[in-house]
Each structure stands twice: as C-alpha cells, then as structure tokens.
Write an enzyme that holds these catalytic residues in place. Structure first.
Site, PDB file in Angstrom:
ATOM      1  N   ARG A  54      73.990  23.159  88.632  1.00 11.42           N
ATOM      2  CA  ARG A  54      73.704  21.951  89.393  1.00 11.42           C
ATOM      3  C   ARG A  54      73.461  20.762  88.449  1.00 11.42           C
ATOM      4  NH1 ARG A  54      72.741  21.059  95.206  1.00 11.42           N
ATOM      5  NH2 ARG A  54      71.862  18.976  95.225  1.00 11.42           N
TER       6      ARG A  54
ATOM      7  N   ASN B 189      69.046   5.126  99.656  1.00  8.45           N
ATOM      8  CA  ASN B 189      69.513   6.162 100.579  1.00  8.45           C
ATOM      9  C   ASN B 189      69.025   5.806 101.980  1.00  8.45           C
ATOM     10  OD1 ASN B 189      70.572   8.503 101.652  1.00  8.45           O
ATOM     11  ND2 ASN B 189      69.054   9.880 100.716  1.00  8.45           N
ATOM     12  N   THR B 190      69.794   6.179 102.957  1.00 10.60           N
ATOM     13  CA  THR B 190      69.386   5.930 104.335  1.00 10.60           C
ATOM     14  C   THR B 190      69.085   7.256 105.010  1.00 10.60           C
ATOM     15  OG1 THR B 190      70.095   5.027 106.462  1.00 10.60           O
ATOM     16  CG2 THR B 190      71.837   5.719 104.972  1.00 10.60           C
ATOM     17  N   HIS B 191      67.982   7.250 105.791  1.00  8.03           N
ATOM     18  CA  HIS B 191      67.493   8.491 106.391  1.00  8.03           C
ATOM     19  C   HIS B 191      67.223   8.252 107.885  1.00  8.03           C
ATOM     20  CE1 HIS B 191      65.456  12.224 106.954  1.00  8.03           C
ATOM     21  NE2 HIS B 191      64.310  11.645 107.247  1.00  8.03           N
TER      22      HIS B 191
ATOM     23  N   ASP C  39      63.985   8.419  94.677  1.00 12.97           N
ATOM     24  CA  ASP C  39      63.217   8.982  93.559  1.00 12.97           C
ATOM     25  C   ASP C  39      63.498  10.489  93.520  1.00 12.97           C
ATOM     26  OD1 ASP C  39      61.735  10.113  95.594  1.00 12.97           O
ATOM     27  OD2 ASP C  39      59.895   8.968  95.193  1.00 12.97           O
TER      28      ASP C  39
ATOM     29  N   GLY D 294      62.076  12.972  94.908  1.00 16.54           N
ATOM     30  CA  GLY D 294      61.685  13.775  96.058  1.00 16.54           C
ATOM     31  C   GLY D 294      62.725  13.764  97.160  1.00 16.54           C
TER      32      GLY D 294
ATOM     33  N   ASP E  69      63.589  12.246 100.396  1.00 17.90           N
ATOM     34  CA  ASP E  69      63.338  11.110 101.288  1.00 17.90           C
ATOM     35  C   ASP E  69      61.947  10.507 101.085  1.00 17.90           C
ATOM     36  OD1 ASP E  69      65.875  11.538 102.430  1.00 17.90           O
ATOM     37  OD2 ASP E  69      65.059  13.004 103.831  1.00 17.90           O
TER      38      ASP E  69
HETATM   39  C1  GRF Z   1      73.187   9.085 108.828  1.00 19.29           C
HETATM   40  O1  GRF Z   1      72.369   9.103 109.982  1.00 19.29           O
HETATM   41  C2  GRF Z   1      72.383   9.338 107.583  1.00 19.29           C
HETATM   42  O2  GRF Z   1      71.136   8.764 107.611  1.00 19.29           O
HETATM   43  C3  GRF Z   1      72.280  10.839 107.614  1.00 19.29           C
HETATM   44  O3  GRF Z   1      73.567  11.266 108.012  1.00 19.29           O
HETATM   45  C4  GRF Z   1      74.152  10.256 108.811  1.00 19.29           C
HETATM   46  C5  GRF Z   1      75.464   9.904 108.191  1.00 19.29           C
HETATM   47  O4  GRF Z   1      76.307   9.280 109.113  1.00 19.29           O
HETATM   48  N1  GRF Z   1      71.843  11.372 106.353  1.00 19.29           N
HETATM   49  P1  GRF Z   1      77.716   8.698 108.677  1.00 19.29           P
HETATM   50  O5  GRF Z   1      78.423   9.738 107.840  1.00 19.29           O
HETATM   51  O6  GRF Z   1      77.488   7.425 107.933  1.00 19.29           O
HETATM   52  O7  GRF Z   1      78.426   8.474 109.998  1.00 19.29           O
END
Ligand code: GRF
Length: 209
Positions: free
Chosen positions: A72, A114-116, A148, A150, A152
């Site tokens: 990894r 990153n988006t969560h 970072d 961790g 999220d």
């Molecule tokens: C998003 O909701 C993201 O936060 C999550 O997976 C989804 C990805 O959606 N980790 P997409 O591939 O951008 O449609």
C-alpha cells in the site's frame, strides 16, 4: 480563458465512481470566471464513469491501482508521483474511495481536500448516509475538509445541512445530499483557488490571500 491560467490555478481531481462531483467541477470550469483548471483526473480503478466524464471533457486521466503495487505504501508513493506530474496547487478527492497515506500527505498535506456525505465529526467512513439513517438523526449533510491522516477527520472548510425525510432510504438521502455537496464543492474549490486559504489548527479560513 482557463487555458491561460497560471499553474497556481491547476487542480488534480481523484475519483472512484460515478463522478457527479467531478462533473460539477468540469461544468464550472467551462466559465473562465471560475478561475480553475482541472489539469488531470486520476482514479484508483478502471472502467468508471468518472474517467469517462474526464475523457469526454478532454482532460488527461491516469489510473493508479493498489493491486498493481507490492505494498500500500508503494501505491501511495506512486499516486503522489502521478499527481505531482501535473503540479497542482490543490488536489480534490471527489468520491475517491481510498485513504491517501503518509507519502502522499508529505507532499500534499494542507493542499488536499475531500468531500464527505455527512456532517463531521458524525458518521465518518464509507457509509455516512446509511449510518445517519440508522442513528435516526433528523438533519445530516456534507462536509468539505482538508485531508489529514485520519478518516474524515481533517479541518473543516465548509458544511451544508440536509433534512432527513421520514421515508428516506440510504440511496434517496445520499442523492439529496449529493445535490448540496456538488454546489458546496464547486463554490469552495473555486474560492480556495482564486482567493487562497489558510489552515490554522482546526480552523480553515478561505480568502486569506
Ligand atoms: C459523494 O457523496 C462523496 O462524498 C462520497 O461518494 C460520493 C461520490 O459521488 N464519498 P460521485 O462519484 O461524485 O457521484
């Protein structure tokens, strides 16, 4: 025009799936006012719609699969090198379903977001919408954060709330979150690149330039 933007406005986007967040960024970059250029889109797997979206938009792509490396950590080094080739000022994880490691963060800590699909610090991990439903919360949402080491856990750039409907399934809730998430991502990435940002402990200030 975006082609004339300085390299300080280049971003690399990493994806693992449908890429609707990526598409929202691609659409935004069609306006020169947005001030961001997607230099490349990378993925941890082949055969995903996210890569097709990039190719249709004429954006260079690359794939860096964990399975192609002995460890990894080796994958993490390779991923950082693939990204570095495009000299991005910001790396955007948009539905990228791998944790980046120490080598990647040595190069891009503080410059990766990153988006969560949950309101951090609640419901980290792969199943944010389902975990929110199971818990019974009435409001959930999405979080953009600076990555970072961790899961999220990084400093929060922005959050948007979404109400849970009584008849929601994980899928319907996630789709409603994603509508808000895409707008948040486009807005924040644009402002971070155009106006700069500063990370001070857990506080992120956008527009710090
Ligand atoms: C998003 O909701 C993201 O936060 C999550 O997976 C989804 C990805 O959606 N980790 P997409 O591939 O951008 O449609």
């Amino acid at each position: 025009m975006s082609a004339a933007l300085s390299s300080g406005r280049h971003v690399v986007v990493l994806v693992s799936g449908a890429g609707t967040n990526l598409q929202a960024l691609i659409d935004a970059t069609n306006s020169s006012d947005y001030g961001v250029r997607i230099a490349a889109v990378g993925a941890d797997r082949h055969g995903i719609e996210g890569l097709d979206r990039a190719e249709r938009a004429g954006i260079p792509t690359f794939v860096c699969r964990v399975a192609d490396f002995p460890t990894r950590a080796d994958w993490d080094v390779a991923l950082a090198a693939r990204v570095a080739a495009y000299e991005p000022s910001l790396v955007v994880l948009a539905g990228f379903m791998k944790l980046v490691g120490a080598n990647f963060l040595a190069a891009y800590a503080g410059r990766t977001v990153n988006t969560h699909p949950a309101l951090s610090p609640s419901f980290p991990g792969m199943h944010g919408p389902a975990d929110a439903l199971t818990y019974g919360v009435k409001v959930t949402g999405c979080t953009l954060f600076v990555v970072d080491g961790g899961v999220d856990t990084g400093p929060i750039v922005d959050q948007q709330a979404v109400r849970v409907a009584p008849d929601d399934t994980p899928e319907t809730l996630h789709e409603r979150i994603k509508v808000v998430e895409r707008a948040m991502l486009v807005d924040c990435v644009g402002r971070m690149v155009r106006e700069g940002y500063a990370v001070d402990g857990r506080t992120v200030r956008v527009g710090a330039r």
